[in-house]
Design a protein around this motif. Structure first.
Motif, PDB file in Angstrom:
ATOM      1  N   LYS A 140     -19.002   0.634   5.205  1.00 14.37           N
ATOM      2  CA  LYS A 140     -18.887   0.986   3.794  1.00 14.37           C
ATOM      3  C   LYS A 140     -19.947   0.265   2.961  1.00 14.37           C
ATOM      4  CE  LYS A 140     -13.921   1.802   4.201  1.00 14.37           C
ATOM      5  NZ  LYS A 140     -12.559   1.442   3.719  1.00 14.37           N
ATOM      6  N   GLN A 141     -20.078   0.716   1.715  1.00 18.17           N
ATOM      7  CA  GLN A 141     -21.135   0.200   0.855  1.00 18.17           C
ATOM      8  C   GLN A 141     -20.977  -1.295   0.601  1.00 18.17           C
ATOM      9  OE1 GLN A 141     -23.819   1.851  -0.318  1.00 18.17           O
ATOM     10  NE2 GLN A 141     -24.538  -0.057  -1.258  1.00 18.17           N
ATOM     11  N   TYR A 142     -19.756  -1.792   0.474  1.00 16.70           N
ATOM     12  CA  TYR A 142     -19.530  -3.201   0.177  1.00 16.70           C
ATOM     13  C   TYR A 142     -19.358  -4.047   1.438  1.00 16.70           C
ATOM     14  CZ  TYR A 142     -14.709  -1.624   0.852  1.00 16.70           C
ATOM     15  OH  TYR A 142     -13.569  -1.056   1.363  1.00 16.70           O
ATOM     16  N   GLU A 143     -19.680  -3.487   2.605  1.00 17.92           N
ATOM     17  CA  GLU A 143     -19.533  -4.209   3.870  1.00 17.92           C
ATOM     18  C   GLU A 143     -20.874  -4.315   4.588  1.00 17.92           C
ATOM     19  OE1 GLU A 143     -14.960  -2.925   5.112  1.00 17.92           O
ATOM     20  OE2 GLU A 143     -16.683  -1.837   5.939  1.00 17.92           O
ATOM     21  N   ARG A 144     -20.899  -5.243   5.539  1.00 16.08           N
ATOM     22  CA  ARG A 144     -22.030  -5.379   6.453  1.00 16.08           C
ATOM     23  C   ARG A 144     -21.460  -5.511   7.864  1.00 16.08           C
ATOM     24  NH1 ARG A 144     -23.706  -4.079   2.339  1.00 16.08           N
ATOM     25  NH2 ARG A 144     -25.497  -4.869   1.145  1.00 16.08           N
ATOM     26  N   GLY A 145     -22.198  -4.964   8.848  1.00 15.56           N
ATOM     27  CA  GLY A 145     -21.721  -4.983  10.224  1.00 15.56           C
ATOM     28  C   GLY A 145     -22.487  -5.999  11.070  1.00 15.56           C
ATOM     29  N   VAL A 146     -21.751  -6.838  11.780  1.00 16.93           N
ATOM     30  CA  VAL A 146     -22.336  -7.830  12.689  1.00 16.93           C
ATOM     31  C   VAL A 146     -22.006  -7.381  14.115  1.00 16.93           C
ATOM     32  CG1 VAL A 146     -22.388 -10.249  13.368  1.00 16.93           C
ATOM     33  CG2 VAL A 146     -22.053  -9.638  10.974  1.00 16.93           C
ATOM     34  N   VAL A 147     -23.029  -7.157  14.940  1.00 13.92           N
ATOM     35  CA  VAL A 147     -22.869  -6.614  16.281  1.00 13.92           C
ATOM     36  C   VAL A 147     -23.017  -7.723  17.301  1.00 13.92           C
ATOM     37  CG1 VAL A 147     -23.745  -4.961  17.977  1.00 13.92           C
ATOM     38  CG2 VAL A 147     -23.724  -4.360  15.544  1.00 13.92           C
ATOM     39  N   PHE A 148     -22.055  -7.799  18.224  1.00 19.66           N
ATOM     40  CA  PHE A 148     -22.115  -8.731  19.355  1.00 19.66           C
ATOM     41  C   PHE A 148     -22.283  -7.910  20.630  1.00 19.66           C
ATOM     42  CE2 PHE A 148     -19.837 -11.061  16.114  1.00 19.66           C
ATOM     43  CZ  PHE A 148     -20.358 -12.345  16.222  1.00 19.66           C
TER      44      PHE A 148
END
Length: 290
Positions: free
Chosen positions: A28-36
């Motif tokens: 979403k616009q107010y989120e950021r994704g951290v990938v492991f």
């Protein structure tokens, strides 16, 4: 043969759809994704929108980037001037580095909450009661610095800290009320004393002016009589001033000198002296009759 080919294509399409469904992630616009990837931080932080990961290999964790409003539970402490108080506050913070917020701290919300509580207790012990009540801006800035210093390593920045309420014991409230009442009474007495001082100066000047001009005193007396008589609800006893008696006496003496002098009779020195008060009354009665 054709049927087998169609079945293979259908199976491949179905597998592709399953793979796409399992690999697709929407940020979403107010989120950021951290990938492991296999437990290690992989690549850059995923931006908002549609993102793909490798199923069963990658795992994405979404981090909220909005400003978080966190109330700090009321903390009880003793101020530097030995007063027991309960203070609660509110902290506004947000995540600026999603990777650090996920990797460097287990739960950044809980960490910020605990740091805010310990910093609030510390700031209570370093401050005096008057600072907590009237100098909150300075305390808010100091509290913000105390929380923000360790939060930088967690990828969190403190936007603002505000002290909400300061609860005092009932005995302290009564003492402060008595102090405020005494201070107001002191100021009222000073104002009254200053007013009396100014009034005494004006009265002194008026008395000096009336001493130089006795007729002004008579005019003031008549004005007072008129002001009292305007109510018409009391009996007025008007004293005769000595100056009026002296004036009438002088007028009687001048009239006696112009008239022919009566035959003098010998005065016996052995007689008792005539009362001056009775003379003044007789002279006043004689002047009124004339």
């Amino acid at each position: 043969m054709v049927e087998e080919l169609i079945g293979a294509v259908a199976a491949a399409a179905a597998g592709g759809l399953v793979y796409l469904a399992s690999a697709a992630r929407v940020v979403k616009q107010y989120e950021r994704g951290v990938v492991f990837r296999l437990g290690r931080l992989h690549g850059e932080v995923r931006r908002p929108g549609f993102n793909l990961i490798v199923p069963a290999v990658d795992r994405m964790r979404k981090v909220n980037m909005q400003i978080v409003t966190m109330p700090v539970p009321a903390q009880e402490g003793i101020t530097r001037d030995n007063v027991t108080v309960r203070v609660d506050a509110v902290v506004y913070f947000k995540v600026v580095d999603p990777g650090a917020a996920v990797v460097n701290v287990e739960d950044y919300r809980f960490a910020v909450s605990q740091m805010a509580q310990t910093s609030l207790r510390s700031i209570i012990g370093k401050s005096e009661l008057d600072d907590l009540l009237s100098n909150r801006e300075k305390l808010n800035q100091g509290l913000e610095l105390m929380i923000d210093s360790p939060a930088v390593e967690w990828g969190v920045t403190i936007d603002r800290v505000e002290i909400k309420d300061v609860s005092l014991p009932d005995t302290m409230k009564r003492s402060m009320a008595r102090q405020a009442e005494a201070d107001r009474e002191r100021r009222a007495r000073l104002i009254n004393a200053d007013a009396e001082y100014q009034a005494s100066k004006k009265l002194s000047q008026a008395a000096q002016q009336m001493a130089d001009t006795p007729s002004a005193l008579q005019l003031r007396l008549l004005q007072t009589v008129m002001a009292v008589a305007a109510e018409k609800n009391s009996t007025l006893v008007l004293p005769i001033p000595v100056e009026l008696l002296r004036f009438l006496e002088r007028g009687h003496q001048e009239g006696g000198q112009q008239a022919p002098a009566p035959a003098e009779r010998p005065v016996d020195t052995a007689e008792q002296p005539v009362d001056t008060t009775e003379q003044a009354i007789d002279q006043l009665r004689h002047a009124v009759e004339q």
